[in-house]
Scaffold this motif. Structure first.
Motif, PDB file in Angstrom:
ATOM      1  N   VAL A 181      47.988  37.849  43.986  1.00  0.00           N
ATOM      2  CA  VAL A 181      47.135  38.112  42.818  1.00  0.00           C
ATOM      3  C   VAL A 181      47.846  39.040  41.839  1.00  0.00           C
ATOM      4  O   VAL A 181      47.867  38.798  40.624  1.00  0.00           O
TER       5      VAL A 181
ATOM      6  N   MET B 211      43.495  31.045  39.646  1.00  0.00           N
ATOM      7  CA  MET B 211      44.702  31.841  39.861  1.00  0.00           C
ATOM      8  C   MET B 211      45.658  31.713  38.679  1.00  0.00           C
ATOM      9  O   MET B 211      46.324  32.678  38.294  1.00  0.00           O
TER      10      MET B 211
ATOM     11  N   ARG C 138      50.499  37.349  39.894  1.00  0.00           N
ATOM     12  CA  ARG C 138      49.963  36.484  38.839  1.00  0.00           C
ATOM     13  C   ARG C 138      49.590  37.275  37.588  1.00  0.00           C
ATOM     14  O   ARG C 138      49.737  36.796  36.467  1.00  0.00           O
TER      15      ARG C 138
ATOM     16  N   ALA D 166      44.472  34.042  36.015  1.00  0.00           N
ATOM     17  CA  ALA D 166      44.261  35.415  36.485  1.00  0.00           C
ATOM     18  C   ALA D 166      44.536  36.479  35.422  1.00  0.00           C
ATOM     19  O   ALA D 166      43.736  37.412  35.256  1.00  0.00           O
TER      20      ALA D 166
END
Length: 400
Positions: free
Chosen positions: A375, A334, A378, A337
């Motif tokens: 997500v 993550m 990020r 990402a």
């Protein structure tokens, strides 16, 4: 404007294949600096290639974004690049995507075959050679093949029509030929109709058992026959339902996890065995199973395999969905990402428009909505950079 020999190998002043010398113009300052190629259309015309091909080639070689606007005849490469450098890169494009591998002649046509591979057909020597299929530009060419007339030879009908026009006559049209055929067919129908018995003799012509038995016994017999037919159909349906019903995508995922060292060819063969070749869902499973926490670096090595799977916009969306599922499983991933998404973009696996559209609205198709939001938060720095780069290019075009 000075002309150069196509390919840059011959100094012969009488060499017949010429192209304009590339001209570049640097505009803007700072992060907005860019290089405009005013005569790209003339160069592409001399090479018999779409303007997008050499422009995209520059972007691939320089790792820079390009902007192509054929309506305004404006071709831009982000960054400052002098004409000599671009001319050298153009010669590389010519070697890979223009010159015939057999005779070195530039009179070639690019053809994308049914297998999605680039072929080079030479109009000079008549040979058909395998083209450059490894370069990043090859992916773009396969998705955007040129319109070729290399095999557009006239048939006998065209030659006959040309000859008849020369003699003052005309070749019968399809409608006229159809009318002639109809006349023959009509004659045949009339002949057969004459042999059909009239109403008075119709019953005797069919025999004594031509009518339907309306008695109780006849109705019961027809019902038994119908019930037997229904039972047979139900049996066939039950046989189809007796299959093991295993999910081919789950089997594909298990295979990938159990054989992490499987080659690209073996993975593709497995999809064919399971009957999921060309399915977008197979892309999602693939992304979930072949990467580790070093995903951003592994993408480049896996690019040839990914390009085999990702061939449509739907496949690209499925890839991004698989990426979401992978990212939420690891804090390490993550954090990386933005680099993961950029790697997919840099290797021409996912297009800019698809990424920006994906980033606009979180979806719960692959993960929960909260996870989808996380997500996108990020990767926001990369999405912002991508959007700003596109916006700058559009503003530059508007100013012109």
């Amino acid at each position: 404007m000075a002309n150069l020999n196509i390919g840059g190998q011959s100094d012969d002043a009488f060499y017949r294949y010429k192209m304009p010398k590339l001209v570049s113009k640097i505009e803007g300052k700072g992060n907005g600096i860019k290089t405009v190629i005013p005569n790209m259309a003339d160069i592409a015309r001399a090479l018999s290639r779409p303007t997008a091909y050499p422009t995209k080639y520059f972007g691939c070689e320089l790792g820079a974004q390009v902007k192509i606007d054929e309506k305004t005849d404006r071709y831009i490469v982000n960054g400052a690049h002098d004409a000599a450098k671009l001319q050298s890169l153009l010669n590389g494009f010519i070697q890979k995507f223009v010159l015939c591998p057999s005779c070195g002649n530039p009179e070639t046509d690019i053809i994308v075959d049914k297998a999605g591979l680039i072929q080079m057909y030479c109009n000079a020597c008549g040979r058909r050679n395998k083209g450059e299929n490894v370069h990043k530009l090859a992916t773009y060419i396969v998705k955007n093949p040129p319109v070729n007339n290399a095999y557009g030879k006239k048939g006998k009908a065209d030659k006959a029509d040309k000859k008849s026009k020369k003699n003052g006559a005309s070749t019968p049209t399809e409608e006229e030929e159809e009318e002639d055929r109809d006349d023959d067919f009509t004659k045949k129908i009339k002949e057969e109709a004459a042999a059909i018995p009239d109403a008075d003799n119709f019953k005797s012509a069919l025999g004594d058992d031509w009518s339907v038995d309306t008695s109780a016994e006849g109705a019961a017999a027809r019902m038994r026959e119908l019930e037997g037919s229904v039972k047979t159909q139900m049996t066939l349906d039950d046989d189809e339902d007796d299959e093991d019903g295993e999910n081919p995508y789950e089997l594909f995922g298990i295979y990938l996890e159990e054989t992490p060292k499987a080659t690209d060819a073996e993975i593709i063969a497995k999809t064919e065995e399971l009957g999921i070749t060309g399915k977008s869902r197979a892309v999602t499973v693939l992304i979930q199973c072949i990467f580790t926490d070093d995903m951003s670096r592994e993408i480049k090595a896996r690019t040839p395999l990914l390009r085999k799977f990702v061939t449509t916009e739907k496949d690209q969306k499925a890839l991004l969905g698989g990426m979401e599922r992978v990212l939420i499983t690891s804090k390490t991933l993550m954090l990386k990402a933005p680099h993961v998404l950029k790697a997919f973009y840099d290797n021409d696996i996912v297009e800019e428009e698809v990424i920006l559209k994906w980033g606009e609205k979180p979806s719960k198709k692959y993960v929960s909505r909260d996870e989808a939001k996380d997500v996108r938060a990020r990767v926001e720095p990369f999405l912002r950079w991508l959007a700003e780069a596109e916006s700058d290019s559009e503003e530059d075009s508007d100013e012109e």
